[in-house]
Write a protein that holds these residues in place. Structure first.
Motif, PDB file in Angstrom:
ATOM      1  N   ILE A  82       8.487  -5.000   3.303  1.00  0.00           N
ATOM      2  CA  ILE A  82       8.043  -4.714   4.668  1.00  0.00           C
ATOM      3  C   ILE A  82       8.723  -3.447   5.196  1.00  0.00           C
ATOM      4  O   ILE A  82       8.111  -2.630   5.868  1.00  0.00           O
ATOM      5  N   SER A  85       7.312  -0.374   3.139  1.00  0.00           N
ATOM      6  CA  SER A  85       5.967   0.073   3.502  1.00  0.00           C
ATOM      7  C   SER A  85       5.953   0.724   4.884  1.00  0.00           C
ATOM      8  O   SER A  85       5.193   1.630   5.137  1.00  0.00           O
ATOM      9  N   MET A  86       6.824   0.267   5.770  1.00  0.00           N
ATOM     10  CA  MET A  86       6.825   0.835   7.113  1.00  0.00           C
ATOM     11  C   MET A  86       7.486   2.212   7.170  1.00  0.00           C
ATOM     12  O   MET A  86       7.048   3.086   7.920  1.00  0.00           O
ATOM     13  N   HIS A  87       8.505   2.412   6.365  1.00  0.00           N
ATOM     14  CA  HIS A  87       9.294   3.634   6.528  1.00  0.00           C
ATOM     15  C   HIS A  87       9.172   4.637   5.386  1.00  0.00           C
ATOM     16  O   HIS A  87       9.768   5.696   5.416  1.00  0.00           O
TER      17      HIS A  87
ATOM     18  N   PHE B 248       1.172   4.593  12.900  1.00  0.00           N
ATOM     19  CA  PHE B 248       1.303   4.605  11.439  1.00  0.00           C
ATOM     20  C   PHE B 248       2.138   3.406  10.967  1.00  0.00           C
ATOM     21  O   PHE B 248       1.734   2.657  10.092  1.00  0.00           O
ATOM     22  N   LYS B 249       3.286   3.219  11.623  1.00  0.00           N
ATOM     23  CA  LYS B 249       4.183   2.125  11.209  1.00  0.00           C
ATOM     24  C   LYS B 249       3.527   0.761  11.420  1.00  0.00           C
ATOM     25  O   LYS B 249       3.621  -0.123  10.567  1.00  0.00           O
ATOM     26  N   ILE B 250       2.855   0.612  12.554  1.00  0.00           N
ATOM     27  CA  ILE B 250       2.199  -0.665  12.850  1.00  0.00           C
ATOM     28  C   ILE B 250       1.141  -0.965  11.788  1.00  0.00           C
ATOM     29  O   ILE B 250       1.043  -2.077  11.264  1.00  0.00           O
ATOM     30  N   ARG B 252       0.883   0.125   8.778  1.00  0.00           N
ATOM     31  CA  ARG B 252       1.427  -0.162   7.432  1.00  0.00           C
ATOM     32  C   ARG B 252       1.667  -1.654   7.241  1.00  0.00           C
ATOM     33  O   ARG B 252       1.513  -2.186   6.148  1.00  0.00           O
ATOM     34  N   MET B 253       2.058  -2.320   8.308  1.00  0.00           N
ATOM     35  CA  MET B 253       2.254  -3.776   8.242  1.00  0.00           C
ATOM     36  C   MET B 253       0.939  -4.460   7.862  1.00  0.00           C
ATOM     37  O   MET B 253       0.895  -5.344   7.011  1.00  0.00           O
TER      38      MET B 253
END
Lengths: 89, 452
Positions: A82, A85-87, B248-250, B252-253
């Motif tokens: 998690i 994938s986010m960073h 973008f970050k949201i 990706r989840m």
């Protein structure tokens, strides 16, 4: 397979020992530990290897949550994907 | 090694800023269940849904545990039931009850697809299904319904628009003792997407694969918090950039959870819906993002411009984060489900006409709006026609989900509770469009060149 374990709360005697012995009980190997103090909150981040654990990950997550609640801390165990994938692109 | 700041940022987003996966929706094609005998058709539907989705809820819960991120809804969307009714004939309510039974068996929150696509006219089964919608939604708790009455390529079916005004009223009337709940489970679309994971408008289009997983993300709280933490004096370009990075970050989840769920359920991964879906929870509001950008209250002059920027930045950030994007993709503005919108409607800052303008630049349309209980059917039809015209001309999806609040007048409130929130009853223009609606026929498709 690795997971990130975070402990956030008021600094107390024996936190590291309680968390690490719980990891040992589940056969989760601790790979890396970092510790910081953020605005007088104790904040510990552990990278643990969960490929050889002797229980389901969900069980480990639950047990750590219980441990956290009893000690007045927030303990989260989350699969490292998690964060990757986010960073990371 | 992961960076400490990144780890804490993710945890902060989930714990304090309401970041969640709003829905994992399994799309199931029921075309293989069509039968000339309606009872046999219903049995096949029940069997197929319970077979395909038997592990859906459990898989969702497992992923919640593994990644530590809440997955609020597990849902199912199915082929528009009017297509099956075309083959079987008979009482459409039987299909609604079969869907309800299947939804209860697999434990999902909602099942969508009690739908008809009539943007260019009525086929066999369409009229009967549309007429049965109020009863179907009143007799079930999990079934959601949608009707597509217009598209950019076909124009707007004004006969269907006229019918839908009456259907919406009837939905409210027969569930008047239950906060008019049936009307909140019915969406009227123009340009309905075939892969939308969000309720109440989800259905599984005829061009979709047999079974597919679609995901809708959420995270207005995260965007608002990012803007709140930003230094003062950012110009609007920098604001757009910040929203893009956060989106973008949201997203990706959503990509991670969706692809993992699809792998475990052994079905193809469809799309991530790049959405900012608010909830009534404090700090999870799209209106508050607009206020953070610099409006005293949502609905003020400038709201449409801020929303256009927000919507575009969410898409730009999200597209990069996901391999396949679809559904409704954009910021949602459901009034009753957004604490900031509720306040704005109460204070008078936000009116239906402003909301209509906002729908021209954002995802979906007039959503979860309570109107006075005595609003005539033709006025509701005309609201639908206006909204569909915006979608038709701008080649975008628009929708209407209004709830005539039986027994209530403007200024009063309809309390749904839970994710549906509280709907202040909004003032509606009472001049009559009855003659226009009664004309019926088809509004021709618009020209796609000479754009002015």
């Amino acid at each position: 397979m690795r997971a990130v374990l975070t402990v956030i709360g008021k600094d107390k005697v024996g936190i590291l020992s309680k968390v690490s012995s719980k990891c040992a009980d589940c056969n989760a190997n601790i790979i890396e530990v970092t510790q910081t103090i953020l605005q007088d909150l104790f904040c510990m981040i552990m990278m643990i290897d969960i490929s050889q654990i002797n229980c389901e990950l969900s069980e480990l997550v639950y047990q750590m949550q219980q441990l956290g609640e009893n000690a007045g801390l927030a303990i989260h165990v989350m699969h490292e994907d998690i964060f990757n994938s986010m960073h990371r692109i | 090694m992961l960076n400490t700041t990144d780890i804490l940022e993710t945890i902060q987003m989930i714990q304090n800023q309401n970041l969640d996966i709003r829905t994992i929706t399994m799309g199931i094609s029921l075309l293989s269940c069509a039968d000339s005998d309606i009872d046999a058709s219903c049995e096949k539907i029940y069997e197929k849904i319970t077979r395909c989705a038997k592990d859906l809820v459990q898989t969702g819960e497992m992923l919640e545990m593994k990644y530590g991120i809440p997955i609020i809804n597990k849902r199912i969307s199915v082929t528009p039931i009017a297509m099956l009714l075309a083959a079987s004939g008979g009482d459409p309510i039987k299909y609604a009850l079969a869907l309800e039974r299947a939804a209860k068996q697999v434990g999902v929150n909602f099942i969508g697809g009690y739908s008809a696509l009539v943007h260019k006219g009525f086929a066999a089964g369409d009229r009967a299904l549309i007429e049965s919608i109020p009863e179907a939604l009143a007799k079930t708790n999990h079934v959601c319904s949608s009707v597509n009455i217009g598209s950019t390529k076909a124009g707007i079916n004004l006969d269907a628009v006229g019918m839908m005004g009456q259907v919406v009223r009837r939905c409210s009337e027969i569930t008047a003792d239950r906060q008019c709940v049936a009307a909140s489970k019915l969406v009227i679309f123009c340009n309905a997407p075939e892969d939308n994971p969000f309720m109440a408008g989800a259905f599984h289009g005829a061009g979709e694969p047999d079974c597919v997983i679609n995901v809708g993300v959420s995270g207005p709280g995260v965007v608002r918090a990012a803007l709140a933490a930003a230094p003062d004096g950012l110009n609007i370009t920098e604001i757009a950039e910040l929203i893009k990075k956060t989106a973008f970050k949201i997203t990706r989840m959503g990509q991670l959870i969706g692809s993992e769920a699809a792998k475990r359920l052994q079905v193809p991964f469809g799309i991530v819906d790049l959405s900012l879906a608010p909830t009534p929870a404090i700090g999870d509001s799209v209106a508050h993002i607009l206020e953070e950008i610099g409006l005293e209250q949502c609905g003020a002059c400038g709201t449409t411009a801020c929303l256009a920027l927000l919507n575009d930045a969410v898409k730009k950030g999200g597209v990069m984060a996901s391999s396949m994007v679809g559904g409704l993709s954009g910021a949602f503005i459901p009034v009753s489900e957004d604490a900031g919108m509720i306040d704005a409607a109460r204070s008078g800052a936000l009116c239906i006409e402003k909301l209509e303008a906002m729908t021209a630049v954002c995802s979906v349309g007039l959503d979860m709006i309570a109107v006075p209980g005595d609003t005539p059917a033709e006025v509701i039809s005309a609201i639908i026609a206006d909204e569909a015209a915006i979608g038709m001309v701008n080649s975008k999806t628009t929708a209407v989900r209004v709830i005539p609040a039986v027994g209530l007048k403007d200024g009063e409130e309809l309390e749904f509770g839970g994710l549906f929130g509280t709907a202040p009853v909004m003032k509606v223009n009472r001049f009559s469009p009855a003659k226009f609606i009664a004309r019926g026929g088809q509004i021709p498709a618009p020209l796609q060149s000479l754009k002015n």
